[in-house]
Motif scaffolding. Sequence first.
Motif, PDB file in Angstrom:
ATOM      1  N   ALA A   1       0.829  -1.206   0.000  1.00 43.89           N
ATOM      2  CA  ALA A   1       0.000   0.000   0.000  1.00 43.89           C
ATOM      3  C   ALA A   1       0.863   1.256   0.000  1.00 43.89           C
ATOM      4  CB  ALA A   1      -0.924  -0.001   1.223  1.00 43.89           C
ATOM      5  N   ASN A   2       2.173   1.082  -0.161  1.00 40.53           N
ATOM      6  CA  ASN A   2       3.114   2.195  -0.122  1.00 40.53           C
ATOM      7  C   ASN A   2       2.976   3.044  -1.399  1.00 40.53           C
ATOM      8  OD1 ASN A   2       5.270   3.932   0.078  1.00 40.53           O
ATOM      9  ND2 ASN A   2       6.836   2.360  -0.193  1.00 40.53           N
ATOM     10  N   PRO A   3       2.589   4.322  -1.280  1.00 41.94           N
ATOM     11  CA  PRO A   3       2.405   5.167  -2.473  1.00 41.94           C
ATOM     12  C   PRO A   3       3.716   5.463  -3.202  1.00 41.94           C
ATOM     13  CG  PRO A   3       2.228   6.480  -0.477  1.00 41.94           C
ATOM     14  CD  PRO A   3       2.268   5.047  -0.025  1.00 41.94           C
ATOM     15  N   LYS A   4       4.856   5.271  -2.525  1.00 43.01           N
ATOM     16  CA  LYS A   4       6.156   5.546  -3.138  1.00 43.01           C
ATOM     17  C   LYS A   4       6.853   4.264  -3.592  1.00 43.01           C
ATOM     18  CE  LYS A   4       7.294   9.925  -0.854  1.00 43.01           C
ATOM     19  NZ  LYS A   4       8.321  10.651  -0.057  1.00 43.01           N
ATOM     20  N   PHE A   5       6.133   3.149  -3.599  1.00 42.34           N
ATOM     21  CA  PHE A   5       6.743   1.861  -3.943  1.00 42.34           C
ATOM     22  C   PHE A   5       7.385   1.897  -5.327  1.00 42.34           C
ATOM     23  CE2 PHE A   5       6.841  -2.321  -5.808  1.00 42.34           C
ATOM     24  CZ  PHE A   5       7.257  -3.144  -4.776  1.00 42.34           C
ATOM     25  N   THR A   6       6.611   2.277  -6.344  1.00 43.18           N
ATOM     26  CA  THR A   6       7.110   2.257  -7.725  1.00 43.18           C
ATOM     27  C   THR A   6       8.243   3.251  -7.915  1.00 43.18           C
ATOM     28  OG1 THR A   6       4.941   1.590  -8.563  1.00 43.18           O
ATOM     29  CG2 THR A   6       6.477   2.554 -10.144  1.00 43.18           C
ATOM     30  N   GLU A   7       8.101   4.438  -7.354  1.00 39.70           N
ATOM     31  CA  GLU A   7       9.149   5.454  -7.456  1.00 39.70           C
ATOM     32  C   GLU A   7      10.438   4.955  -6.822  1.00 39.70           C
ATOM     33  OE1 GLU A   7       9.980  10.158  -6.300  1.00 39.70           O
ATOM     34  OE2 GLU A   7       8.133   9.168  -5.643  1.00 39.70           O
ATOM     35  N   GLY A   8      10.311   4.296  -5.674  1.00 47.78           N
ATOM     36  CA  GLY A   8      11.484   3.764  -4.988  1.00 47.78           C
ATOM     37  C   GLY A   8      12.152   2.655  -5.777  1.00 47.78           C
ATOM     38  N   LEU A   9      11.347   1.769  -6.351  1.00 46.99           N
ATOM     39  CA  LEU A   9      11.872   0.656  -7.151  1.00 46.99           C
ATOM     40  C   LEU A   9      12.634   1.171  -8.370  1.00 46.99           C
ATOM     41  CD1 LEU A   9      12.151  -2.270  -8.079  1.00 46.99           C
ATOM     42  CD2 LEU A   9       9.804  -2.161  -8.947  1.00 46.99           C
TER      43      LEU A   9
ATOM     44  N   SER B   1      28.987  -3.461  -3.395  1.00 47.85           N
ATOM     45  CA  SER B   1      27.968  -4.021  -2.503  1.00 47.85           C
ATOM     46  C   SER B   1      27.897  -3.245  -1.192  1.00 47.85           C
ATOM     47  CB  SER B   1      28.273  -5.498  -2.217  1.00 47.85           C
ATOM     48  OG  SER B   1      28.266  -6.254  -3.405  1.00 47.85           O
ATOM     49  N   ILE B   2      29.077  -2.890  -0.669  1.00 41.65           N
ATOM     50  CA  ILE B   2      29.111  -2.117   0.579  1.00 41.65           C
ATOM     51  C   ILE B   2      28.456  -0.751   0.374  1.00 41.65           C
ATOM     52  CG2 ILE B   2      30.629  -1.025   2.276  1.00 41.65           C
ATOM     53  CD1 ILE B   2      32.656  -3.263   1.715  1.00 41.65           C
ATOM     54  N   LEU B   3      28.827  -0.093  -0.726  1.00 45.20           N
ATOM     55  CA  LEU B   3      28.253   1.230  -1.019  1.00 45.20           C
ATOM     56  C   LEU B   3      26.740   1.149  -1.226  1.00 45.20           C
ATOM     57  CD1 LEU B   3      30.954   2.511  -3.548  1.00 45.20           C
ATOM     58  CD2 LEU B   3      30.734   3.107  -1.132  1.00 45.20           C
ATOM     59  N   ASP B   4      26.307   0.161  -2.011  1.00 43.17           N
ATOM     60  CA  ASP B   4      24.878   0.015  -2.301  1.00 43.17           C
ATOM     61  C   ASP B   4      24.092  -0.379  -1.054  1.00 43.17           C
ATOM     62  OD1 ASP B   4      25.527   0.608  -4.863  1.00 43.17           O
ATOM     63  OD2 ASP B   4      25.086  -1.363  -5.719  1.00 43.17           O
ATOM     64  N   GLY B   5      24.733  -1.158  -0.183  1.00 44.66           N
ATOM     65  CA  GLY B   5      24.064  -1.567   1.046  1.00 44.66           C
ATOM     66  C   GLY B   5      23.711  -0.372   1.915  1.00 44.66           C
ATOM     67  N   PHE B   6      24.683   0.528   2.083  1.00 44.67           N
ATOM     68  CA  PHE B   6      24.426   1.726   2.887  1.00 44.67           C
ATOM     69  C   PHE B   6      23.457   2.668   2.171  1.00 44.67           C
ATOM     70  CE2 PHE B   6      28.374   0.465   5.050  1.00 44.67           C
ATOM     71  CZ  PHE B   6      27.987   0.634   6.376  1.00 44.67           C
ATOM     72  N   ALA B   7      23.591   2.771   0.842  1.00 50.55           N
ATOM     73  CA  ALA B   7      22.683   3.636   0.090  1.00 50.55           C
ATOM     74  C   ALA B   7      21.247   3.128   0.179  1.00 50.55           C
ATOM     75  CB  ALA B   7      23.124   3.704  -1.375  1.00 50.55           C
ATOM     76  N   SER B   8      21.078   1.811   0.169  1.00 52.09           N
ATOM     77  CA  SER B   8      19.729   1.239   0.226  1.00 52.09           C
ATOM     78  C   SER B   8      19.061   1.509   1.576  1.00 52.09           C
ATOM     79  CB  SER B   8      19.768  -0.258  -0.069  1.00 52.09           C
ATOM     80  OG  SER B   8      20.515  -0.951   0.908  1.00 52.09           O
ATOM     81  N   ILE B   9      19.860   1.633   2.626  1.00 49.73           N
ATOM     82  CA  ILE B   9      19.288   1.982   3.935  1.00 49.73           C
ATOM     83  C   ILE B   9      18.635   3.365   3.850  1.00 49.73           C
ATOM     84  CG2 ILE B   9      19.809   2.521   6.355  1.00 49.73           C
ATOM     85  CD1 ILE B   9      22.077   0.490   6.230  1.00 49.73           C
ATOM     86  N   ALA B  10      19.388   4.328   3.285  1.00 50.87           N
ATOM     87  CA  ALA B  10      18.863   5.688   3.164  1.00 50.87           C
ATOM     88  C   ALA B  10      17.673   5.739   2.218  1.00 50.87           C
ATOM     89  CB  ALA B  10      19.971   6.619   2.681  1.00 50.87           C
TER      90      ALA B  10
ATOM     91  N   GLY C   1       9.853  -0.601  -1.912  1.00 48.75           N
ATOM     92  CA  GLY C   1      10.150  -0.680  -3.337  1.00 48.75           C
ATOM     93  C   GLY C   1      11.634  -0.814  -3.604  1.00 48.75           C
ATOM     94  N   VAL C   2      12.452  -0.216  -2.747  1.00 47.03           N
ATOM     95  CA  VAL C   2      13.908  -0.266  -2.907  1.00 47.03           C
ATOM     96  C   VAL C   2      14.411  -1.703  -2.810  1.00 47.03           C
ATOM     97  CG1 VAL C   2      16.113   0.536  -1.958  1.00 47.03           C
ATOM     98  CG2 VAL C   2      14.128   2.063  -1.987  1.00 47.03           C
ATOM     99  N   LEU C   3      13.799  -2.484  -1.945  1.00 49.72           N
ATOM    100  CA  LEU C   3      14.217  -3.874  -1.754  1.00 49.72           C
ATOM    101  C   LEU C   3      14.172  -4.652  -3.066  1.00 49.72           C
ATOM    102  CD1 LEU C   3      13.212  -6.137   1.212  1.00 49.72           C
ATOM    103  CD2 LEU C   3      13.089  -7.014  -1.111  1.00 49.72           C
ATOM    104  N   PHE C   4      13.149  -4.417  -3.867  1.00 47.40           N
ATOM    105  CA  PHE C   4      12.971  -5.177  -5.102  1.00 47.40           C
ATOM    106  C   PHE C   4      13.904  -4.719  -6.224  1.00 47.40           C
ATOM    107  CE2 PHE C   4       9.192  -6.073  -2.713  1.00 47.40           C
ATOM    108  CZ  PHE C   4       8.925  -7.402  -3.005  1.00 47.40           C
ATOM    109  N   SER C   5      14.649  -3.626  -5.983  1.00 44.77           N
ATOM    110  CA  SER C   5      15.643  -3.208  -6.968  1.00 44.77           C
ATOM    111  C   SER C   5      16.794  -4.202  -7.026  1.00 44.77           C
ATOM    112  CB  SER C   5      16.169  -1.808  -6.636  1.00 44.77           C
ATOM    113  OG  SER C   5      16.909  -1.821  -5.419  1.00 44.77           O
ATOM    114  N   ALA C   6      16.886  -5.081  -6.037  1.00 43.33           N
ATOM    115  CA  ALA C   6      17.932  -6.114  -6.048  1.00 43.33           C
ATOM    116  C   ALA C   6      17.763  -7.045  -7.249  1.00 43.33           C
ATOM    117  CB  ALA C   6      17.878  -6.918  -4.747  1.00 43.33           C
TER     118      ALA C   6
END
Length: 232
Positions: free
Chosen positions: A94-102, A135-144, A152-157
């Motif tokens: 139900a996240n309105p920013k899901f697609t934008e985040g992905l 991977s280290i850089l992307d891991g920290f970036a994905s937190i932010a 949505g960010v999770l599914f960018s993996a």
Amino acid sequence: MIPVGSVVNAAAIVIGSLIGCMLHSRFPERIRTIVFQGLGLCVLLIGFQMAFKAQNILVVLFSILLGGIIGELVRLDTLFERLGNAVKKRIGSANPKFTEGLVSASLIFCIGALAIVGSIEEGIRNNPTVLYTKSILDGFASIALASSFGSGVLFSAIPVLLYQGGITIGAGYVESYLSPLIIDQLSATGGLLIAGIGIILLEIKDIRIANLLPSLALVPILTWVAGMLPSL
């Protein structure tokens, strides 16, 4: 061949995104806002740093312009939005920013020299060190990113794994076509796209970044053309 570096990269994004999603629910709105703005500034900086690698500004210019025209004609933004919404519907988010985040996270993680060079390095020399660093850089970036955009960010993996893994597996075929000059030009063009994402995050201007993606495919072609025409 198993693309170990890409698997680790995707796992780092998943772990970082899960941490970001947990933090998201604990942050008050004013904290989420300042995180979003800080993230936008950082993405803008990364994009400009990459853009300054341009060896031939005309190649980058024409790649962006022609790529944007192609993207608008085929409406890539609509395609990405439909794909993102399909994933959102499938998992019942139900996240309105899901697609934008992905879409935003996928572009940030997939565009850049580290993704290309690291994948080729593993494919040719069986050395995933560059992708481990990424991977280290992307891991920290994905937190932010996940703390602002949500799940949505999770599914960018998934696109990261498919994109980088595909390059690693086919590295022997593409290595001869990707000279250091082409990689620099790809990085510069990709940097402009990433800077565009930063502008969106800062709510300065809404830019249809997805429609500019064909510019990356045009970079090798226009770099070759420019090499045939010394005046460019």
